[in-house]
Design an enzyme around this catalytic site. Structure first.
Site, PDB file in Angstrom:
ATOM      1  N   ARG A   1       0.338  -0.904   0.228  1.00  0.00           N
ATOM      2  CA  ARG A   1      -0.025   0.324   0.003  1.00  0.00           C
ATOM      3  C   ARG A   1       1.139   1.570  -0.249  1.00  0.00           C
ATOM      4  O   ARG A   1       0.175   2.380  -0.075  1.00  0.00           O
ATOM      5  CB  ARG A   1      -0.911   0.093   1.217  1.00  0.00           C
TER       6      ARG A   1
ATOM      7  N   ASN B   1      38.220  42.511   7.851  1.00  0.00           N
ATOM      8  CA  ASN B   1      37.050  43.055   7.295  1.00  0.00           C
ATOM      9  C   ASN B   1      37.118  42.710   5.960  1.00  0.00           C
ATOM     10  O   ASN B   1      37.683  43.360   5.356  1.00  0.00           O
ATOM     11  CB  ASN B   1      36.300  44.586   7.511  1.00  0.00           C
TER      12      ASN B   1
ATOM     13  N   ASN C   1      -4.924  -6.423  20.051  1.00  0.00           N
ATOM     14  CA  ASN C   1      -2.917  -6.663  20.564  1.00  0.00           C
ATOM     15  C   ASN C   1      -2.386  -5.897  19.937  1.00  0.00           C
ATOM     16  O   ASN C   1      -2.675  -5.791  18.184  1.00  0.00           O
ATOM     17  CB  ASN C   1      -3.331  -7.979  19.853  1.00  0.00           C
TER      18      ASN C   1
ATOM     19  N   LYS D   1       9.025  -0.756   2.890  1.00  0.00           N
ATOM     20  CA  LYS D   1       8.127   0.264   3.567  1.00  0.00           C
ATOM     21  C   LYS D   1       8.604   0.444   4.204  1.00  0.00           C
ATOM     22  O   LYS D   1       8.915   1.493   5.535  1.00  0.00           O
ATOM     23  CB  LYS D   1       7.321  -0.663   3.637  1.00  0.00           C
TER      24      LYS D   1
HETATM   25  C1  UD1 Z   1      -0.984  -8.629  13.787  1.00  0.00           C
HETATM   26  C2  UD1 Z   1      -1.102  -9.036  15.197  1.00  0.00           C
HETATM   27  C3  UD1 Z   1      -2.247  -8.871  15.961  1.00  0.00           C
HETATM   28  C4  UD1 Z   1      -2.317  -7.363  15.695  1.00  0.00           C
HETATM   29  C5  UD1 Z   1      -1.594  -6.671  14.854  1.00  0.00           C
HETATM   30  C6  UD1 Z   1      -0.960  -4.997  15.024  1.00  0.00           C
HETATM   31  C7  UD1 Z   1      -0.817 -11.758  14.404  1.00  0.00           C
HETATM   32  C8  UD1 Z   1      -0.983 -13.367  13.946  1.00  0.00           C
HETATM   33  N1  UD1 Z   1      -1.778 -10.630  14.336  1.00  0.00           N
HETATM   34  O1  UD1 Z   1      -1.729  -8.580  12.201  1.00  0.00           O
HETATM   35  O2  UD1 Z   1      -3.287  -9.985  16.566  1.00  0.00           O
HETATM   36  O3  UD1 Z   1      -3.204  -6.887  16.662  1.00  0.00           O
HETATM   37  O4  UD1 Z   1      -1.086  -7.337  14.415  1.00  0.00           O
HETATM   38  O5  UD1 Z   1      -0.829  -4.508  14.019  1.00  0.00           O
HETATM   39  O6  UD1 Z   1       0.557 -11.701  14.855  1.00  0.00           O
HETATM   40  N2  UD1 Z   1       5.567  -9.404   8.852  1.00  0.00           N
HETATM   41  C9  UD1 Z   1       6.685 -10.081   8.807  1.00  0.00           C
HETATM   42  N3  UD1 Z   1       6.206 -11.507   8.387  1.00  0.00           N
HETATM   43  C10 UD1 Z   1       5.270 -12.649   7.871  1.00  0.00           C
HETATM   44  C11 UD1 Z   1       3.777 -11.460   8.629  1.00  0.00           C
HETATM   45  C12 UD1 Z   1       4.016 -10.546   8.822  1.00  0.00           C
HETATM   46  O7  UD1 Z   1       7.888  -9.858   9.160  1.00  0.00           O
HETATM   47  O8  UD1 Z   1       5.844 -13.131   8.206  1.00  0.00           O
HETATM   48  C13 UD1 Z   1       5.359  -8.621   9.923  1.00  0.00           C
HETATM   49  C14 UD1 Z   1       4.820  -8.065   8.743  1.00  0.00           C
HETATM   50  O9  UD1 Z   1       5.723  -6.920   7.662  1.00  0.00           O
HETATM   51  C15 UD1 Z   1       4.401  -6.860   9.258  1.00  0.00           C
HETATM   52  C16 UD1 Z   1       4.086  -7.193  10.685  1.00  0.00           C
HETATM   53  O10 UD1 Z   1       5.119  -8.579  10.900  1.00  0.00           O
HETATM   54  O11 UD1 Z   1       4.576  -5.558   9.592  1.00  0.00           O
HETATM   55  C17 UD1 Z   1       2.612  -7.207  11.639  1.00  0.00           C
HETATM   56  O12 UD1 Z   1       1.885  -8.600  10.027  1.00  0.00           O
HETATM   57  P1  UD1 Z   1       0.544  -8.854   9.736  1.00  0.00           P
HETATM   58  O13 UD1 Z   1       0.424  -9.489   8.632  1.00  0.00           O
HETATM   59  O14 UD1 Z   1      -0.146  -7.005   8.974  1.00  0.00           O
HETATM   60  O15 UD1 Z   1       0.206  -8.148  10.926  1.00  0.00           O
HETATM   61  P2  UD1 Z   1      -1.444  -8.193  10.867  1.00  0.00           P
HETATM   62  O16 UD1 Z   1      -2.829  -8.738   9.959  1.00  0.00           O
HETATM   63  O17 UD1 Z   1      -1.405  -6.608  10.888  1.00  0.00           O
END
Ligand code: UD1
Ligand code: CA
Length: 453
Positions: free
Chosen positions: A15, A375, A167, A22
């Site tokens: 996004r 100066n 969370n 990012k």
């Molecule tokens: C996650 C939490 C959720 C919380 C939210 C807060 C889980 C399953 N859920 O959800 O409970 O409320 O964050 O923002 O943990 N990332 C990796 N590798 C991966 C997956 C993610 O590095 O395989 C990183 C992403 O780049 C991102 C962060 O972890 O920066 C969070 O991942 P994302 O998939 O966005 O989690 P949410 O679905 O937002």
């Protein structure tokens, strides 16, 4: 307790619509992931692990100086999957703190509150209550108020969706248990991902205490998914920094019109007018005054110096009680001694200007070593470049340089010398000599002016 800190930064960040990762987008002039690494580094006994995936080479290259353990997650399959890749590197005892490369404003004080609660049998969760909890994992508690699980939005029942405590994603788990829990994760859920949050229910089942901590400030746990959220966090950080500066004795004529992109340190009774930008490391001594629309980068400004409007300073050192601007430009390698004056439309570069010396109007002073009480008349230029090489101009103490002089470097002007206005100086001038280096004026009597033909 020794600590592993895992920073997740493997996500795609689609996004942002960017060719850059990012987490390398900047907040307050510093890449988000670097902010998180800086904060993490302040915790004692921290071993850093950085999980990278999408555009991972860029992230790795930009974070090398932290010497974090880089762990690759080429095909990210969820936050639990990310932690599983780090598991082989975790210390046998101690605890693991999970942070996020796109949650840049987390504070060390909040993380310290969490680590203070850490034991081999305690899991610490950072949670927050939100009016609109949409999208977040919900904190599920039993009748006694004990946390029993985290349920992701997409997996939640209607009654769980009504929970407003969410969370933040930041958690601290004891390594001995964490290894077992990570090994037991599955991806049987709505997103087909390995959820790190599933370890909460396992902890509850294993009789591990689950305690929660709240951040002082909601922005600490705000993540960035797009440039609108990036801009919102930028404003939030600028606001926080402005408050901090004022609490430390700086007057900001409008705290909403200052931008600190890096680290600004101020003495007492510093006054900063509107629309100033500070970049890199800037140190302002006591009583420094900065007029509107100035841009200061990587510089040290001595006590009681006044910098007037529209002045640019880059990689320079300025002494005490100097007077600079308006419309001055101090380029890299400028060193002003105390009480020096640099006036309007003056550019300096690699120039040492001695105590009390004045370059007041319309000059270029480059590759110059200038003594005290000199100066420099309006329009004086150092001709430091022969088209290939740069050469030094040396001006000793108490020299007076008339207006519109060209000093063709390399050249030396000895102490107390005077240069006549309009001179082009190509040879050394001795002590107390007057140098004239221009065509002599001749006056013709009764000269007939040209007439129109
Ligand atoms: C996650 C939490 C959720 C919380 C939210 C807060 C889980 C399953 N859920 O959800 O409970 O409320 O964050 O923002 O943990 N990332 C990796 N590798 C991966 C997956 C993610 O590095 O395989 C990183 C992403 O780049 C991102 C962060 O972890 O920066 C969070 O991942 P994302 O998939 O966005 O989690 P949410 O679905 O937002
Ligand atoms: Ca997700």
């Amino acid at each position: 307790m020794t600590q592993d800190i895992v920073i997740l930064a493997a996500g795609k960040g689609s996004r942002m619509k960017s060719t850059f990762s990012k987490v390398l987008h900047k907040v307050g002039g510093i890449a988000m992931v670097r902010r998180v690494l800086m904060t993490a580094s302040t915790l004692p006994e921290a071993k850093l692990h950085l999980v990278v995936g999408h555009q991972g080479e860029q992230v790795e290259a930009n974070c090398q100086d932290f010497s974090a353990n880089i762990v690759w997650q080429h095909d990210p399959q969820g936050t639990g999957d990310a932690l599983r890749r780090v598991a082989p590197f975790l210390q046998a005892d101690g605890a693991t703190l999970t942070l996020y490369g796109d949650v840049p404003l987390i504070r060390a004080s909040t993380l310290e509150k969490m680590t203070a609660l850490s034991t081999p049998n305690t899991l610490v969760l950072l949670t927050i209550s939100l009016d609109n909890p949409t999208g977040y994992g919900r904190i599920v508690r039993d009748a006694q108020g004990k946390v029993t699980a985290i349920v992701e939005q997409k997996d939640a029942s209607p009654s769980q969706l009504a929970i407003t405590e969410v969370n933040t994603g930041i958690l601290l788990a004891p390594n001995n248990h964490l290894q077992t829990w990570l090994a037991a994760l599955t991806n049987n859920n709505a997103q087909g991902e390995y959820y790190l949050t599933d370890v909460i229910a396992m902890a509850a089942r294993d009789g591990v205490d689950i305690v929660t901590v709240n951040p002082e400030n909601a922005a600490e746990v705000a993540g960035v998914n797009d440039r609108v959220q990036l801009a919102a966090l930028e404003r939030e950080l600028q606001h926080q920094q402005a408050i901090h500066l004022m609490q430390n004795g700086a007057t900001l004529l409008d705290p909403s019109r200052i931008d600190v992109r890096g680290e600004l340190t101020t003495g007492h009774d510093v006054v900063i007018d509107v629309n100033c930008v500070f970049e890199g490391k800037v140190v302002l001594g006591n009583g420094v005054e900065i007029g509107p629309n100035c841009h200061l980068k990587d510089c040290i400004i001595g006590d009681n110096t006044v910098i007037k409007s529209h002045t640019l300073i880059d990689d320079s050192q300025v002494g005490e009680s100097c007077d600079i601007g308006p419309f001055a430009r101090l380029r890299p390698g400028t060193q002003l001694s105390n009480n020096a004056k640099i006036g309007n439309f003056v550019e300096t570069k690699k120039a040492r200007i001695g105590e009390g010396s004045k370059v007041n109007h319309l000059s270029y002073i480059g590759d110059t070593d200038m003594g005290a009480n000199v100066n420099v008349g309006a329009g004086t230029i150092t001709c430091n470049y022969d088209g290939v090489n740069k050469h030094l101009t040396q001006v000793a103490d108490n020299v007076f340089i008339g207006s519109n002089t060209s000093l063709v470097a390399p050249v030396q002007i000895a102490e107390g010398a005077t240069i006549a206005a309009g001179s082009t100086i190509t040879k050394q001038v001795g002590e107390k000599q007057l140098a004239f280096a221009r065509a002599r004026q001749t006056n013709k009597d009764n000269w007939p002016r040209p007439v129109k033909k």
